[in-house]
Design a protein around this motif. Structure first.
Motif, mmCIF file in Angstrom:
data_model
loop_
_atom_site.group_PDB
_atom_site.id
_atom_site.type_symbol
_atom_site.label_atom_id
_atom_site.label_comp_id
_atom_site.label_asym_id
_atom_site.label_seq_id
_atom_site.Cartn_x
_atom_site.Cartn_y
_atom_site.Cartn_z
ATOM 1 N N SER A 102 43.715 37.373 34.968
ATOM 2 C CA SER A 102 42.468 36.822 34.439
ATOM 3 C C SER A 102 42.486 36.874 32.909
ATOM 4 O O SER A 102 43.341 37.536 32.310
ATOM 5 N N LYS A 104 40.590 38.450 31.167
ATOM 6 C CA LYS A 104 40.205 39.798 30.751
ATOM 7 C C LYS A 104 41.387 40.767 30.739
ATOM 8 O O LYS A 104 41.255 41.892 30.279
ATOM 9 N N ASP A 241 42.822 42.898 38.768
ATOM 10 C CA ASP A 241 43.933 42.452 37.918
ATOM 11 C C ASP A 241 45.193 43.263 38.155
ATOM 12 O O ASP A 241 46.310 42.737 38.069
#
Length: 573
Positions: A102, A104, A241
């Motif tokens: 992602s 992030k 993640d």
């Protein structure tokens, strides 16, 4: 009047006087006829031979059941199952692997600190080591450390001297993960001296906080840490993640070397040329596996003596009740039982089977019932020449890698145990298009196999199909969070909901007479399903005497491992 009664009694007496001898003659004739028939009738042992149980010594073992001729007969054809249902599902096309990071997820340059080096020593066979390598990359990311290319296990049960670069493409491994974790081939030298890593071990299923509490302070002090016996040392439950990073490692970064990959693909292509589809079977019926399981398969004193001798190698194993183990679904199915399950599911005898297995206990005699059900049985030894296999022979991990590729490429993969190869391949096949994987519902099937002679084939096959619902590798068959992440990588499976909703508005093409696995109904008996916990599943197979607290960061290193040498390596492939 009195004279009339006397004449009537005299007449009745004369009639019975002739009737009694006639009855005697008829009775005598019947007795003679019965004796003659008894001489021609088969002995009771003949009838007992009609009632069979699976055995390693004899395909027709005497049972104590009543002498009733069996009505169980396997038909030549597969039955009322559509070809589409056997090799694919309608719903699989709407699920796909998705492991991109992602926005992030920070870039590697911003999170990797200098002078932090993580090394691992893997454990077990090829697939157990694969889980360790995958988790090591994630552990390095958690610790903001540089990972040194992992060392493979060369001392365990498998005795394979292969290095990482002889099994996997090391350059691809480093470059493909360069955005996630910094990886180097060797520890750097400091001040002209080799940096010596500090050896330690972490608990099973260690989560992010566990690594930060246990390992980070040591790596800050020692600069280089090597985690020994690194298998299943990372929790199943991580940030999304980090789970996706696991998938990028396992399904994309870990590529076999060109020689292994080319030979594996060559074997798979040869299987495809034999028929439209092929089934790969991970049989796991080796003597060591059976001895370790403590199960009994009807081979009499010879089987008990041979497997008992092997079992003594593990001094920490307790004796168990073989019948109880079978009833609870903890034993591998026999080759014959696997064959009966597949025929009941609709696979015809002309289907080609690729058997991935070591030495089968009982040899050809044990395989004979399976071969009778599926005459087209192959292995890497039968579809490749000795010259072709020579570069890989003598190296268990390289030979296992060939089996891995052929099984992965198969149209249907059948696993006969819950070892690491089964888990890794089940997860991989889910990730790459949900290719079907059959896991036997052993607990339910055992009772069915035991009583099969007392039912018709139609009844038997119907019950097999019912019991196998929820064990056929369907999308969402296993709920997210259940079992090992490597077996059920739910965080890396995405769904095309728009296309799926359009399909659901269309009428079904197949009637109720066809058994269609598209309608997934998870078997209500969840005892064969792994619990939703971080408990190590290989420890479940080993037994409660080897279990220990997991994810408990207060536990010291030493008592964490009550692992006997070679104990878990046996189950690793």
């Amino acid at each position: 009047m009195a004279a009339h009664r006397r004449r009537h009694r005299h007449h009745t007496h004369n009639r019975f006087r002739f009737l009694i001898p006639a009855i005697s003659v008829i009775s005598g004739a019947i007795l003679i006829l019965y004796g003659f028939i008894s001489l021609l009738a088969p002995s009771p042992d003949h009838h007992h031979g009609l009632v069979r149980r699976t055995s390693l010594n004899d395909n027709a073992v005497v049972d104590d059941s009543s002498a009733v001729p069996s009505v169980f007969k396997v038909p030549v054809s597969g039955g009322m199952v559509s070809d589409r249902s056997l090799w694919s599902t309608r719903m699989s096309k709407f699920y796909f692997g998705c492991s991109n990071a992602s926005i992030k997820f920070p870039k590697v340059e911003t999170v990797t600190y200098p002078n932090r080096y993580l090394l691992i020593a893997t454990s077990g066979g090829l697939n157990q080591q694969r889980t360790g390598i995958t988790d090591a990359v994630v552990a390095a990311r958690i610790l903001n450390a540089t990972l040194v290319v992992p060392k493979l296990d060369q001392k365990s049960f498998w005795k394979d001297s292969s290095t990482f670069s002889e099994i996997f493409d090391v350059d691809w491994f480093i470059s493909h993960l360069s955005r996630d974790v910094k990886i180097i081939k060797e520890l750097p030298r400091k001040g002209g001296k080799n940096l010596v890593p500090y050896n330690m071990r972490v608990p099973r299923k260690c989560n992010e906080r566990c690594y930060q509490i246990r390992v980070l302070p040591v790596i800050l002090k020692k600069r280089a840490v090597q985690l020994s016996k690194f298998d299943y040392r990372l929790s199943n439950r991580l940030d999304t993640d980090l789970q996706k990073l696991r998938c990028r490692v396992n399904y994309h970064a870990l590529k076999f070397t060109d020689p292994i990959n080319k030979m594996g693909q060559k074997l798979a292509n040869r299987m495809r040329k034999m028929g439209k589809h092929y089934v790969a079977l991970h049989l796991r019926f080796e003597p060591d596996m059976l001895a370790f399981s403590g199960c009994y398969y009807g081979g009499g004193e010879k089987e008990r003596r041979e497997l008992g001798k092997i079992r003594k190698r593990w001094k920490t194993l307790h004796s168990n009740n073989p019948d109880k183990e079978r009833r609870q679904g903890r034993c591998p199915l026999t080759p014959e039982e696997v064959g009966l399950m597949l025929r009941a599911l609709g696979y015809n005898k002309d289907v080609h089977l690729y058997v991935a297995s070591g030495e089968v206990y009982g040899g050809d005699d044990t395989l004979a019932p399976l071969r009778a059900l599926f005459p087209n049985i192959h292995s890497k030894d039968t579809i490749a020449t000795k010259q072709e296999l020579e570069p890989f022979a003598g190296f268990s991990s390289r030979m296992a890698a060939l089996d891995f590729i052929v099984c992965d490429e198969s149209d249907m993969f059948v696993t006969n145990n819950n070892g690491n190869m089964a888990k890794i391949l089940a997860g991989r096949r889910r990730y790459f298009g949900h290719k079907p994987t059959i896991r036997p519902n052993s607990k339910k099937l055992y009772r069915l196999f035991l009583n099969r002679e007392n039912m018709t084939w139609e009844e038997f096959s119907s019950r097999v199909r019912t019991h196998q619902r929820g064990f056929m590798g369907e999308p969402k068959e296993v709920r997210p969070g259940r079992g090992e992440f490597h077996e059920n990588p739910a965080a890396c499976i995405c769904e095309d909901t728009e296309a799926k909703s359009k399909l659901e508005t269309l009428p079904r093409k197949f009637g109720k007479t066809n058994f269609d696995f598209d309608e997934v109904v998870v078997d209500q008996d969840t005892e064969n399903e792994p619990e939703s916990s971080d408990q190590d599943e290989d420890e479940d197979l080993i037994g409660s005497q080897f279990q220990h607290p997991v994810n408990d960061t207060s536990v010291d290193d030493d008592p964490l491992i009550s692992e006997s040498p070679e104990l878990e390596e046996l189950l690793s492939d």
